[in-house]
Design a protein around this motif. Structure first.
Motif, mmCIF file in Angstrom:
data_model
loop_
_atom_site.group_PDB
_atom_site.id
_atom_site.type_symbol
_atom_site.label_atom_id
_atom_site.label_comp_id
_atom_site.label_asym_id
_atom_site.label_seq_id
_atom_site.Cartn_x
_atom_site.Cartn_y
_atom_site.Cartn_z
ATOM 1 N N MET A 430 0.665 -1.239 -0.094
ATOM 2 C CA MET A 430 0.139 -0.149 0.084
ATOM 3 C C MET A 430 0.928 1.378 0.071
ATOM 4 O O MET A 430 0.377 2.616 0.005
ATOM 5 N N CYS A 488 -6.318 2.735 -7.383
ATOM 6 C CA CYS A 488 -5.352 3.033 -6.622
ATOM 7 C C CYS A 488 -5.281 4.182 -5.651
ATOM 8 O O CYS A 488 -4.879 4.015 -4.371
ATOM 9 N N TYR A 490 -8.296 5.037 -4.199
ATOM 10 C CA TYR A 490 -9.067 4.784 -3.185
ATOM 11 C C TYR A 490 -8.235 3.845 -2.092
ATOM 12 O O TYR A 490 -8.687 3.972 -0.885
ATOM 13 N N PHE A 491 -7.483 2.926 -2.484
ATOM 14 C CA PHE A 491 -6.898 2.085 -1.806
ATOM 15 C C PHE A 491 -5.792 3.046 -0.819
ATOM 16 O O PHE A 491 -5.572 2.660 0.326
ATOM 17 N N ASN A 494 -7.797 4.661 1.745
ATOM 18 C CA ASN A 494 -8.309 3.886 2.771
ATOM 19 C C ASN A 494 -7.417 3.522 3.697
ATOM 20 O O ASN A 494 -7.835 3.014 4.835
#
Length: 575
Positions: A430, A488, A490-491, A494
């Motif tokens: 991430m 990408c 959004y991840f 988050n």
């Protein structure tokens, strides 16, 4: 001044040409000798008369205008000296002879060994021929040029060259050069005369159609997948966050909130290196407009049939769309609180021209060392710098002023916290760097096959004409890039990492990295280039191509992601 007309764009338009393409009986038809060079290195070319060829007896020609794009492309037209007039046959006759001293002999032997070919033009129609051939230990050159010219009414619609009469190369020999011209009526329409140079079997091969269909199916699948994942995920987030309205402050503080809502006070924080970021975004807007405009104009105007017209059109459109660069780059810089707007405007105006001119001038020094026709004349350099100074800079200034005044006020849906929120630890995949590297894989996959056809048209002997395919692939690339970048981002949000601006731009722009890596494969396995000049020329201009593509993809990815981020943070109620 030779290129002064460029400054007022009088001959940067599509139809600037030396001829009207109409002739009267007996009117002079000029045979232009262009370049000569090794067959396997299309971009390594030299002036035709750099080899010991001789000129015909005729010395007077009609007026000829050289355009800036021809000079930048290494077109060096020199009059052949051959007397050719419209519809008048010329029987085989000698027009000159060359005595082979040691220097001339070695030059021709070297040319034959390296399979040199030459290019000529008659009424803008290209003609190619081979210098000579090897037979055992002997070297021969073709000394007779037979021209078969087809005409339809008062227009030339077809030109064919047949090379005949092999002459053995020997030191001290006197080599005669002859020519003949045969005119014949033709049913080919003037509008269709360029079709013989196109290769439908190559560009409209089934694999090309299949790649378009495959990319289109990828778009449908990706858009559906993104919509399904995001809508289901965000719906749960909205439902969970909406329950907060029914909780008192203590319950909220004791709750287990996590995710993208937690960074609402930092998500619209100004990015580091703001001037560079806004300049890249402005350049990306401009390049996107230029690319779409050139593709559309080429589809309707068939610019590939006119020598240098495609580059002339691109130069004109790029200069004319400079306000687009200034407007979007300047407005973004102002919204994020930038104060040194003149510095940002100068960076926006000269970012791409400096990169392109710097690379071109570096390659130019190598071309000058090799005495190649690709060496850019000094007058062309002055013309390019004049366009940047007197056209691009003022128009960018106008766009920047408009952007700052019309769209330069912050209008974020969330207020920005005074103190940045700490970014929590997260899993390795991430991290922004990993997201950036992985973000370009799918967009590159959607254009992989098209890259082969584009590379082949530029580095090999194919004329790219399927610009409808290019437009469709370009639109597919934009859609795939937006979808992948949104996922990408959004991840990343988050994971409570609010550094999404640069990440979204670079993850979309990483498509250029894979394109440049693919260029290494193409160089090694699809070309036979060699030497310092060819290697530098290839990788220098491929770097510029990849950089421009990366800026376009990065800007489109950032635009789509910015709209997505504003949407989700304006929908959820933030106390």
């Amino acid at each position: 001044m030779k290129y002064l007309y460029i400054l007022i764009f009088s001959c940067s338009l599509v139809y600037c040409d030396e001829h009207t393409h109409t002739y009267k009986q007996g009117e002079q038809v000029v045979l232009w000798m262009n370049t000569v060079g090794p067959y396997h290195n299309r971009q390594e070319t030299y002036a035709y008369f750099s080899l010991p060829f001789c000129v015909g007896t005729k010395v007077t020609i009609g007026h000829y205008h050289e355009t800036l794009s021809e000079a930048l492309q290494g077109v060096e037209l020199e009059f052949s000296g051959l007397d050719i007039t419209f519809k008048d046959n010329v029987p085989a006759q000698q027009f000159c002879a060359t005595e082979l001293d040691e220097q001339a002999y070695k030059a021709l032997v070297y040319a034959v060994k390296n399979h040199y070919w030459y290019q000529m033009y008659v009424d803008d129609l290209p003609i190619w021929g081979i210098v000579g051939e090897i037979d055992g230990d002997n070297y021969y050159i073709w000394t007779h040029k037979k021209f078969d010219i087809g005409y339809n009414g008062n227009r030339i619609v077809e030109v064919n060259l047949t090379a005949e009469n092999k002459e053995k190369l020997a030191l001290g020999a006197k080599v005669p050069f002859t020519y003949e011209v045969n005119w014949k009526p033709s049913n080919i329409k003037f509008e269709d005369r360029f079709d013989k140079y196109l290769d439908p079997n190559f560009f409209q091969h089934r694999i090309h159609w299949f790649s378009i269909f495959n990319s289109f199916m990828m778009v449908i699948f990706l858009v559906g997948l993104v919509s399904m994942i995001l809508m289901r995920t965000l719906r749960k987030d909205y439902a969970r966050y909406s329950k907060d309205d029914d909780l008192d402050d203590l319950e909220k503080d004791l709750g287990d909130e996590y995710g993208w809502k937690q960074v609402h006070g930092d998500v619209f924080r100004p990015v580091p290196h703001l001037a560079a970021f806004s300049a890249l975004i402005g350049a990306g807007y401009q390049l996107t407009v230029v690319t779409l405009a050139v593709i559309i104009f080429t589809i309707f105007g068939e610019l590939y049939t006119e020598r240098g017209s495609l580059l002339s059109t691109a130069i004109f459109i790029y200069a004319a769309t400079s306000p687009v660069n200034g407007y979007f780059g300047g407005s973004l810089y102002a919204r994020m609180g930038g104060r040194l707007w003149i510095k940002q405007m100068l960076l926006s105006a000269f970012l791409l021209p400096v990169l392109v001119c710097g690379t071109a001038f570096f390659i130019n020094f190598i071309a000058m060392y090799y005495h190649a026709s690709r060496a850019i004349p000094f007058g062309s350099m002055i013309a390019v710098m004049s366009i940047c100074t007197f056209v691009i800079l003022p128009l960018t200034l106008v766009g920047t002023v408009l952007g700052r005044n019309l769209a330069g006020q912050p209008d974020y849906p969330c207020r920005i916290n005074a103190v940045p929120r700490p970014i929590p630890e997260k899993k390795w995949f991430m991290e922004p760097f990993i997201i950036i590297i992985m973000g370009g894989i799918l967009p590159f996959g959607s254009i992989f096959i098209e890259m082969y056809f584009i590379f082949t048209s530029f580095w090999a002997y194919k004329i790219y004409y399927v610009y409808g395919f290019m437009l469709l692939v370009f639109l597919i690339l934009m859609i795939v890039t937006v979808c992948v970048t949104i996922v990408c981002t959004y991840f990343l949000l988050n994971a409570e990492d609010y550094r999404w601006q640069w990440t979204s731009f670079l993850s979309a722009g990483s498509t250029a990295l894979y394109v440049y890596l693919y260029s290494f494969y193409y160089f090694l396995f699809k070309t036979k280039m060699y030497g310092l000049f060819q290697t530098t020329f290839y990788f220098g201009y491929m770097a510029l191509f990849s950089l421009a593509l990366g800026i376009i993809c990065g800007t489109v990815g950032y635009i789509g992601t910015s709209l997505f981020v504003r949407k989700i943070y304006s929908t959820v109620k933030i106390d």
